[in-house]
Write a protein that holds these residues in place. Structure first.
Motif, short mmCIF file in Angstrom:
data_model
loop_
_atom_site.label_atom_id
_atom_site.label_comp_id
_atom_site.label_asym_id
_atom_site.label_seq_id
_atom_site.Cartn_x
_atom_site.Cartn_y
_atom_site.Cartn_z
N UNK A 53 34.11 43.91 25.19
CA UNK A 53 35.45 44.46 25.37
C UNK A 53 36.45 43.35 25.68
N UNK A 54 37.69 43.59 25.36
CA UNK A 54 38.76 42.64 25.67
C UNK A 54 39.25 42.88 27.09
N UNK A 59 39.05 42.28 36.19
CA UNK A 59 39.44 43.68 36.02
C UNK A 59 38.24 44.55 35.67
N UNK A 60 37.36 44.04 34.83
CA UNK A 60 36.18 44.81 34.43
C UNK A 60 35.16 44.88 35.57
N UNK A 88 28.92 40.21 40.32
CA UNK A 88 29.94 40.52 39.32
C UNK A 88 29.64 41.78 38.52
N UNK A 89 28.86 42.70 39.09
CA UNK A 89 28.55 43.99 38.46
C UNK A 89 27.82 43.83 37.12
N UNK A 90 27.27 42.63 36.88
CA UNK A 90 26.58 42.40 35.63
C UNK A 90 27.50 42.07 34.47
N UNK A 91 28.79 41.85 34.74
CA UNK A 91 29.75 41.52 33.70
C UNK A 91 29.55 40.07 33.28
N UNK A 92 29.49 39.81 31.98
CA UNK A 92 29.18 38.48 31.47
C UNK A 92 30.28 38.01 30.51
N UNK A 97 33.73 35.59 22.54
CA UNK A 97 35.04 34.99 22.30
C UNK A 97 35.87 34.96 23.57
N UNK A 98 36.72 33.95 23.69
CA UNK A 98 37.61 33.84 24.84
C UNK A 98 38.48 35.09 24.95
N UNK A 99 38.59 35.62 26.16
CA UNK A 99 39.37 36.83 26.37
C UNK A 99 38.55 38.09 26.28
N UNK A 100 37.23 37.95 26.06
CA UNK A 100 36.35 39.11 25.99
C UNK A 100 35.23 38.96 27.02
N UNK A 101 34.64 40.09 27.38
CA UNK A 101 33.47 40.10 28.27
C UNK A 101 32.46 41.09 27.72
#
Length: 220
Positions: A53-54, A59-60, A88-92, A97-101
């Protein structure tokens, strides 16, 4: 051979994108047989399921957090919506791409079941599937992989009631089989440099479920 654990890392895994048929990608690279355990990183599953996701990582993390457990500097240890306590809640934000997770899979157990079923339908093999992610350990340095989803094997083996070599009855011993497999296959070369995390297969002395059963979920 009884008592042997073999870990294999396939070469030639392409970049995974939304809609990728993981079974179609992996089966030509692996010679899976009954009793094998296919271990796939959560990032592979998430990319295939369109969970890239972007947006800003912070925030995510907020969106995926249910409860803040600990805070040290900029590092947040939280309980996420899956019930997992992770940094980090598992967010990677790596290998995208830059700007996405990359978010964790919506339902890692369902993802494991779907891949297990697809393999059975196309090959007839009774293969267990474990979906993994990297996590820290309380009061210890470093990280290791753990199981966050599984299908087709007993993820926890209770030894309660068994007797040891000295005749002592075991009360609470319960090896975390799925986590142990996840940690073993994490010892792969190229961590941090590969374009996409690679799936592994492990022929392990585990208790596989019959083809029609998926087994219990990992303990969270």
């Amino acid at each position: 051979m009884p008592g042997t654990l073999t870990v294999l890392a396939p070469d030639g895994v392409p970049e995974i994108t939304a809609g990728t048929d993981l079974a179609a990608v992996l089966l030509p690279l692996l010679d899976l047989t009954d009793g094998d355990v296919l271990v796939v990183t959560s990032k592979v599953v998430s990319k295939a399921e369109g969970r890239v996701v972007a947006g800003e990582r912070d925030d995510w993390i907020e969106a995926e957090t249910v409860r803040l457990v600990a805070l040290r500097g900029l590092t947040r240890i939280v309980r996420n919506r899956l019930g997992l306590t992770m940094a980090a809640a598992g967010i990677d934000a790596s290998n995208v791409a830059t700007g996405s997770v990359v978010l964790l899979p919506e339902d890692p157990d369902a993802s494991a079941r779907a891949l297990r079923c697809a393999i059975a339908e196309r090959t007839g093999a009774n293969v267990a599937v474990v979906v993994t992610d990297t996590a820290g350990r309380a009061w210890r340095e470093g990280q290791t992989d753990i199981a966050i989803g599984a299908a087709g094997l007993r993820v926890l083996e209770s030894f309660a009631g068994r007797v040891d070599a000295h005749g002592n009855e075991l009360a609470v011993t319960a090896p975390a089989v799925a986590d142990e497999i996840a940690g073993a296959v994490e010892l792969r070369p190229g961590q941090g440099s590969a374009p996409a995390p690679a799936p592994w297969s492990a022929a392990a002395p585990t208790s596989s479920c019959p083809p029609a059963r998926t087994g219990p979920a990992p303990s969270r």
